[in-house]
Design a protein around this motif. Structure first.
Motif, PDB file in Angstrom:
ATOM      1  N   ASP A  13       0.796  -1.261  -0.093  1.00 26.13           N
ATOM      2  CA  ASP A  13      -0.074   0.114   0.052  1.00 26.13           C
ATOM      3  C   ASP A  13       0.763   1.210   0.104  1.00 26.13           C
ATOM      4  O   ASP A  13       1.710   1.476   0.997  1.00 26.13           O
ATOM      5  N   ALA A  14       0.643   2.061  -0.899  1.00 27.04           N
ATOM      6  CA  ALA A  14       1.597   3.285  -1.126  1.00 27.04           C
ATOM      7  C   ALA A  14       1.192   4.210  -0.227  1.00 27.04           C
ATOM      8  O   ALA A  14       2.093   5.021   0.357  1.00 27.04           O
ATOM      9  N   LYS A  15      -0.101   4.308   0.385  1.00 23.99           N
ATOM     10  CA  LYS A  15      -0.334   5.518   1.294  1.00 23.99           C
ATOM     11  C   LYS A  15       0.816   5.598   2.585  1.00 23.99           C
ATOM     12  O   LYS A  15       1.330   6.788   2.985  1.00 23.99           O
ATOM     13  N   PRO A  16       0.736   4.494   3.652  1.00 24.87           N
ATOM     14  CA  PRO A  16       1.692   4.739   4.696  1.00 24.87           C
ATOM     15  C   PRO A  16       3.217   5.105   4.353  1.00 24.87           C
ATOM     16  O   PRO A  16       3.821   5.722   5.047  1.00 24.87           O
ATOM     17  N   LEU A  17       3.601   4.407   3.181  1.00 25.33           N
ATOM     18  CA  LEU A  17       5.014   4.850   2.909  1.00 25.33           C
ATOM     19  C   LEU A  17       5.041   6.391   2.327  1.00 25.33           C
ATOM     20  O   LEU A  17       5.960   6.978   2.523  1.00 25.33           O
ATOM     21  N   GLU A  18       4.075   6.916   1.723  1.00 28.58           N
ATOM     22  CA  GLU A  18       4.071   8.334   1.194  1.00 28.58           C
ATOM     23  C   GLU A  18       4.186   9.271   2.460  1.00 28.58           C
ATOM     24  O   GLU A  18       4.917  10.062   2.477  1.00 28.58           O
ATOM     25  N   ALA A  19       3.444   8.598   3.519  1.00 28.41           N
ATOM     26  CA  ALA A  19       3.443   9.487   4.619  1.00 28.41           C
ATOM     27  C   ALA A  19       4.828   9.627   5.477  1.00 28.41           C
ATOM     28  O   ALA A  19       5.164  10.526   5.895  1.00 28.41           O
ATOM     29  N   ILE A  20       5.469   8.269   5.282  1.00 27.65           N
ATOM     30  CA  ILE A  20       6.887   8.219   5.965  1.00 27.65           C
ATOM     31  C   ILE A  20       7.842   8.934   5.225  1.00 27.65           C
ATOM     32  O   ILE A  20       8.786   9.691   5.784  1.00 27.65           O
ATOM     33  N   LEU A  21       7.873   8.616   3.893  1.00 31.82           N
ATOM     34  CA  LEU A  21       8.839   9.112   3.000  1.00 31.82           C
ATOM     35  C   LEU A  21       8.541  10.755   2.432  1.00 31.82           C
ATOM     36  O   LEU A  21       9.727  11.172   1.822  1.00 31.82           O
ATOM     37  N   GLY A  22       7.431  11.048   2.726  1.00 38.28           N
ATOM     38  CA  GLY A  22       7.145  12.435   2.092  1.00 38.28           C
ATOM     39  C   GLY A  22       7.177  12.620   0.708  1.00 38.28           C
ATOM     40  O   GLY A  22       7.587  13.906   0.190  1.00 38.28           O
ATOM     41  N   GLY A  23       7.003  11.842  -0.188  1.00 41.58           N
ATOM     42  CA  GLY A  23       6.960  11.880  -1.627  1.00 41.58           C
ATOM     43  C   GLY A  23       5.692  10.747  -2.058  1.00 41.58           C
ATOM     44  O   GLY A  23       4.886  10.114  -1.398  1.00 41.58           O
ATOM     45  N   ARG A  24       5.564  11.262  -3.384  1.00 40.25           N
ATOM     46  CA  ARG A  24       4.487  10.263  -3.858  1.00 40.25           C
ATOM     47  C   ARG A  24       5.203   9.251  -4.793  1.00 40.25           C
ATOM     48  O   ARG A  24       6.003   8.969  -5.300  1.00 40.25           O
TER      49      ARG A  24
END
Length: 238
Positions: A147-158
């Motif tokens: 799931d991309a959403k949790p990673l996007e929140a952690i990494l600050g990118g899309r």
């Protein structure tokens, strides 16, 4: 010279004011393209010391089996050495052999002790004589569902999603031959995630300035992420 021998545990060779200690990898049976190799043929770890007191410099090249790389890098960084390169020298070598370049400045005692501890890390791994054939991590599902959403929140990118995998790309900038280069020309940091949220794998490539390398290595090793290569892709960039 006596101090370096006592601190490294190795008999030094002295030439032109430079002290060298060497450790042939005699315990490993290494072949290249099916030919049995001798440590004399480039399979010897070494470190050289120049200067004295608190104005000593060390440089070295450690010959390592793949399962020795992370423990040795952790020991080197943890004892104040810089790791300046990690790469292979051969093709079709069995077991796979990596070469880790180290460097440092400071007191003779601190540097010699740091080298000793890095070499001790090799011996600790080689309590199991045969090199490992994997990192020993968990099984990764054949079908990815990240799931991309949790990673996007952690990494600050899309993230870029494909077949259940997610990849993040962060542009860096440099100049070469008077031209500014960015992500489209390969100047970027990226990380790709596969597997499942509970059992995932990540691989990636960090584009770094020289001043950033040691901090990034410490962060990766501290997070139990294996560093598999350190090298440059370009020359004459600024």
């Amino acid at each position: 010279m006596r101090s370096r021998k006592m601190l490294t545990g190795l008999e030094p060779e002295v030439k032109a004011g430079v002290v060298k200690v060497s450790v042939p990898r005699t315990a490993l049976t290494i072949t290249v393209d099916g030919v049995k190799m001798d440590p004399f043929q480039g399979f010897t770890s070494w470190a050289v010391f120049q200067g004295s007191g608190d104005r000593t410099m060390v440089m070295g090249d450690l010959t390592l089996a793949e399962d020795e790389v992370s423990p040795v890098m952790s020991a080197a960084l943890g004892n104040g050495l810089a790791v300046t390169a990690l790469h292979n020298h051969f093709a079709f070598d069995r077991p796979r052999i990596m070469f880790m370049h180290i460097a440092g400045t400071g007191t003779t005692e601190r540097l010699a002790t740091a080298v000793h501890r890095a070499l001790d890390a090799v011996q600790e791994v080689r309590r199991t004589p045969a090199p490992a054939e994997s990192f020993g991590g968990p099984d990764i599902p054949a079908t990815s569902a990240i799931d991309a959403k949790p990673l996007e929140a952690i990494l600050g990118g899309r993230g870029q999603a494909k077949n259940g995998m997610v990849k993040f790309v962060f542009e860096r900038k440099t100049t070469m031959h008077g031209m500014e280069l960015g992500a489209a020309m390969g100047v970027n940091t990226w990380a790709a995630f596969a597997g499942s949220p509970e059992s995932a794998v990540v691989d990636g490539d960090f584009a770094m300035l020289e001043s950033e390398v040691q901090g990034v290595l410490r962060a990766l090793i501290g997070a139990k992420i294996h560093v598999v290569a350190i090298h440059s892709h370009m020359i004459q960039e600024q």
